[in-house]
Design an enzyme around this catalytic site. Structure first.
Site, PDB file in Angstrom:
ATOM      1  N   ASP A 103       0.956  -0.942   0.126  1.00 23.95           N
ATOM      2  CA  ASP A 103       0.172  -0.066   0.055  1.00 23.95           C
ATOM      3  C   ASP A 103       0.887   1.242   0.106  1.00 23.95           C
ATOM      4  OD1 ASP A 103       0.834   0.272   2.896  1.00 23.95           O
ATOM      5  OD2 ASP A 103      -1.079  -0.737   3.586  1.00 23.95           O
ATOM      6  N   HIS A 118       6.522  -7.996  -0.678  1.00 25.18           N
ATOM      7  CA  HIS A 118       5.622  -8.811  -1.804  1.00 25.18           C
ATOM      8  C   HIS A 118       5.455  -7.826  -2.760  1.00 25.18           C
ATOM      9  CE1 HIS A 118       3.968 -11.432   1.711  1.00 25.18           C
ATOM     10  NE2 HIS A 118       5.102 -11.824   1.265  1.00 25.18           N
TER      11      HIS A 118
HETATM   12  N1  APR Z   1      -3.032  -3.282  14.819  1.00 25.28           N
HETATM   13  C1  APR Z   1      -2.059  -4.392  14.772  1.00 25.28           C
HETATM   14  N2  APR Z   1      -2.403  -5.705  13.972  1.00 25.28           N
HETATM   15  C2  APR Z   1      -3.657  -5.681  13.634  1.00 25.28           C
HETATM   16  C3  APR Z   1      -4.372  -4.642  13.661  1.00 25.28           C
HETATM   17  C4  APR Z   1      -4.191  -3.470  14.286  1.00 25.28           C
HETATM   18  N3  APR Z   1      -5.028  -2.434  14.411  1.00 25.28           N
HETATM   19  N4  APR Z   1      -5.651  -5.218  13.217  1.00 25.28           N
HETATM   20  C5  APR Z   1      -5.463  -6.481  12.944  1.00 25.28           C
HETATM   21  N5  APR Z   1      -4.170  -6.822  13.084  1.00 25.28           N
HETATM   22  C6  APR Z   1      -3.357  -8.085  13.111  1.00 25.28           C
HETATM   23  C7  APR Z   1      -4.157  -9.373  12.994  1.00 25.28           C
HETATM   24  O1  APR Z   1      -4.646  -9.785  14.424  1.00 25.28           O
HETATM   25  C8  APR Z   1      -3.449 -10.502  12.197  1.00 25.28           C
HETATM   26  O2  APR Z   1      -2.580 -11.072  13.061  1.00 25.28           O
HETATM   27  O3  APR Z   1      -2.992  -7.987  11.702  1.00 25.28           O
HETATM   28  C9  APR Z   1      -2.705  -9.451  11.221  1.00 25.28           C
HETATM   29  C10 APR Z   1      -3.021  -9.512  10.104  1.00 25.28           C
HETATM   30  O4  APR Z   1      -2.656 -10.825   9.362  1.00 25.28           O
HETATM   31  P1  APR Z   1      -3.057 -11.252   7.943  1.00 25.28           P
HETATM   32  O5  APR Z   1      -4.135 -10.913   7.600  1.00 25.28           O
HETATM   33  O6  APR Z   1      -2.692 -12.790   7.585  1.00 25.28           O
HETATM   34  O7  APR Z   1      -1.969 -10.278   7.220  1.00 25.28           O
HETATM   35  P2  APR Z   1      -0.430 -10.590   6.966  1.00 25.28           P
HETATM   36  O8  APR Z   1       0.218 -11.185   7.958  1.00 25.28           O
HETATM   37  O9  APR Z   1       0.193  -9.102   6.517  1.00 25.28           O
HETATM   38  O10 APR Z   1      -0.442 -11.481   5.634  1.00 25.28           O
HETATM   39  C11 APR Z   1       0.817 -11.916   4.778  1.00 25.28           C
HETATM   40  O11 APR Z   1      -0.473 -12.912   3.202  1.00 25.28           O
HETATM   41  O12 APR Z   1      -2.200 -13.227   1.472  1.00 25.28           O
HETATM   42  C12 APR Z   1      -1.064 -12.511   2.138  1.00 25.28           C
HETATM   43  O13 APR Z   1       0.106 -11.559   0.458  1.00 25.28           O
HETATM   44  C13 APR Z   1      -0.758 -11.279   1.568  1.00 25.28           C
HETATM   45  O14 APR Z   1       1.051  -9.988   2.228  1.00 25.28           O
HETATM   46  C14 APR Z   1       0.103 -10.583   2.931  1.00 25.28           C
HETATM   47  C15 APR Z   1       0.300 -11.961   3.626  1.00 25.28           C
END
Ligand code: APR
Length: 247
Positions: A103, A118
């Site tokens: 982003d 990514h």
């Molecule tokens: N502050 C901090 N953490 C948060 C918040 C917040 N306000 N809101 C949600 N979270 C946490 C969630 O609890 C979760 O553990 O952020 C995490 C997001 O996890 P995912 O949705 O799995 O995202 P991410 O870890 O970035 O995923 C990795 O998977 O498919 C993909 O390519 C995509 O880069 C991404 C990768």
């Protein structure tokens, strides 16, 4: 001592701190994460939308998700968590941000050493002829946007089934090997190889501080201090304490 103060003191004493961020850091900006209840993958099945094979077989369908992301990125602003990481860099306390996010919010908040594991959405390319085109020079009125050779353009992001950009991979693992502190913010740590970075850092002797309102894969295994708060709220408060320690 509360966890914000402990976090701040450890950060101020570190020699080489790096951050690993995930979709959670941008949630307070208004971008949903992927795997939470209302996350992106609750609306777009990754098996149908996130693989390179999905894009090759049905670019129109995958572009419906990509165009939605693109228009969201254009509307949102960095939040207090992005701003705090940028400020830590300016204070000399944070050497790099490795982000799984596409982003550009870290750069928009002013961070300069950002490793985009990514990829990103600022440019697109054509897998048929290799041409690269800036997002700002690309119209998304007809999907998929097409290259002058006729091939479908795709953003410079990584789909499942593709390799991490070589330079980002090398730099991120170098940072993980040499840091003495890794801040793990807003990631479920479920997606490899990004999820290996905290493990590599820990094995090389680094402390792990984590911010996540929900426990992640790492929280009860290798994390040294878990702050269970939204990132913007926590890092906004931590930045205040860091300023007070350094004044
Ligand atoms: N502050 C901090 N953490 C948060 C918040 C917040 N306000 N809101 C949600 N979270 C946490 C969630 O609890 C979760 O553990 O952020 C995490 C997001 O996890 P995912 O949705 O799995 O995202 P991410 O870890 O970035 O995923 C990795 O998977 O498919 C993909 O390519 C995509 O880069 C991404 C990768």
């Amino acid at each position: 001592m509360n966890d914000y103060r402990k976090f701040s003191e450890i950060l101020c004493k570190s020699r080489h701190a790096v951050a690993l961020t995930g979709a959670g850091i941008s949630v307070e900006s208004g971008i949903p994460d992927f795997r939470s209840k209302d996350g992106m993958w609750s609306r777009f099945d990754p098996a149908e939308y996130a693989y390179i094979e999905s894009f090759r077989s049905d670019p129109v369908k995958v572009w419906k998700m990509l165009a939605e992301m693109d228009s969201l990125f254009a509307r949102v602003q960095p939040n207090a968590a992005h701003a705090a990481l940028s400020e830590f860099e300016k204070l000399g306390l944070l050497k790099a941000v490795v982000t799984q996010n596409i982003d550009s919010l870290h750069q928009r908040a002013g961070s300069s050493n950002v490793i985009e594991f990514h990829g990103h959405f600022r440019s697109l390319h054509c897998d048929c002829c290799g041409k690269i085109q800036m997002r700002q020079d690309t119209k998304l009125d007809a999907l998929p946007p097409r290259c002058s050779c006729g091939g479908p353009l795709r953003p410079d992001i990584i789909f499942f089934g593709e390799g991490i950009p070589g330079d980002a991979y090398r730099r991120a693992f170098e940072e993980a090997e040499k840091c003495d502190l890794m801040l793990v913010i807003g990631t479920s740590a479920l997606v490899s190889p990004a999820s290996m970075l905290p493990r590599v850092a820990k094995k090389a002797g680094a402390l792990l501080l984590e911010i996540n309102p929900t426990a992640s894969e790492l929280s009860h295994s290798i994390t040294d201090l878990l702050v269970m708060e939204p990132a913007g709220k926590a890092l906004g408060a931590i930045l205040e304490i860091v300023r007070e320690i350094r004044s």
